[in-house]
Design an enzyme around this catalytic site. Structure first.
Site, mmCIF file in Angstrom:
data_model
loop_
_atom_site.group_PDB
_atom_site.id
_atom_site.type_symbol
_atom_site.label_atom_id
_atom_site.label_comp_id
_atom_site.label_asym_id
_atom_site.label_seq_id
_atom_site.Cartn_x
_atom_site.Cartn_y
_atom_site.Cartn_z
ATOM 1 N N TYR A 196 7.732 1.845 -7.472
ATOM 2 C CA TYR A 196 7.067 0.431 -7.555
ATOM 3 C C TYR A 196 6.960 0.013 -9.015
ATOM 4 O O TYR A 196 6.788 -1.001 -9.252
ATOM 5 C CB TYR A 196 5.983 0.393 -6.678
ATOM 6 C CG TYR A 196 6.264 0.882 -5.067
ATOM 7 C CD1 TYR A 196 7.140 0.100 -4.674
ATOM 8 C CD2 TYR A 196 5.587 1.517 -4.460
ATOM 9 C CE1 TYR A 196 7.504 0.513 -3.174
ATOM 10 C CE2 TYR A 196 5.796 1.811 -2.958
ATOM 11 C CZ TYR A 196 6.783 1.379 -2.538
ATOM 12 O OH TYR A 196 7.038 1.500 -1.120
ATOM 13 N N GLU A 213 0.952 -1.160 0.099
ATOM 14 C CA GLU A 213 0.097 -0.159 0.153
ATOM 15 C C GLU A 213 0.822 1.259 -0.023
ATOM 16 O O GLU A 213 2.196 1.436 0.567
ATOM 17 C CB GLU A 213 -0.947 -0.128 1.247
ATOM 18 C CG GLU A 213 -1.820 -1.249 1.225
ATOM 19 C CD GLU A 213 -2.356 -1.362 2.615
ATOM 20 O OE1 GLU A 213 -1.899 -0.985 3.525
ATOM 21 O OE2 GLU A 213 -3.373 -2.209 2.668
#
Length: 159
Positions: free
Chosen positions: A126, A114
């Site tokens: 990411y 998250e």
């Protein structure tokens, strides 16, 4: 067997140790509005299912770390943080790579995380590492001004 991975700028990555808890708490607090206390890191460092990877120099001065949780065939990146003076030097990228390499020896086949929707640097990191957004959690992260940021839930296959 000692696990070591290469990292940029003369650093290497190795498993975290309980004695690292205070350093991890300090680095985490520099990167997040609500840092975690050293006691929480001590608990993680003593659990087999929450490996911690630290990027450090030859004198073991920690530049950053990644903390994951492994449950059955899934892994979750609980947090990753890099000391401000080491940011932008590919330390986070090296930590993720070490994590992925180590997870290849585990039953985990998918990793989740998250990230706050307003953390552009982390989202870029990411994305480069193969994560894609699969959902969002509105109002998940508290912000200093009293508002709350949406958490993007991202995932990637491990191989």
């Amino acid at each position: 067997m000692i696990k070591l991975w290469m990292a940029p700028a003369g650093l290497h990555i190795e498993p975290g140790q309980p004695k690292d808890a205070s350093d991890l708490a300090r680095i985490h607090a520099q990167g997040f509005y609500r840092g975690w206390p050293a006691g929480e890191f001590t608990s993680f460092l003593n659990e087999a299912d929450t490996p911690v990877y630290v990027a450090c120099d030859a004198k073991r001065k920690i530049a950053g770390f990644a903390l994951i949780r492994i449950a059955a065939d899934e892994a979750e990146l609980l947090t990753i943080a890099v000391d401000p003076k080491w940011r932008g030097k590919r330390v986070g990228q090296a930590l993720l790579k070490a994590t992925f390499d180590d997870l290849m020896m585990s039953p985990a086949r998918r990793m989740f995380l998250e990230v706050s929707e307003d953390n552009a640097a982390a989202i870029k990191l990411y994305g480069k590492a193969g994560f894609t957004t699969i959902s969002a959690r509105k109002g998940y992260y508290p912000k200093p001004d009293g508002s709350a940021a949406t958490a993007l839930v991202m995932a990637r296959d491990l191989g």
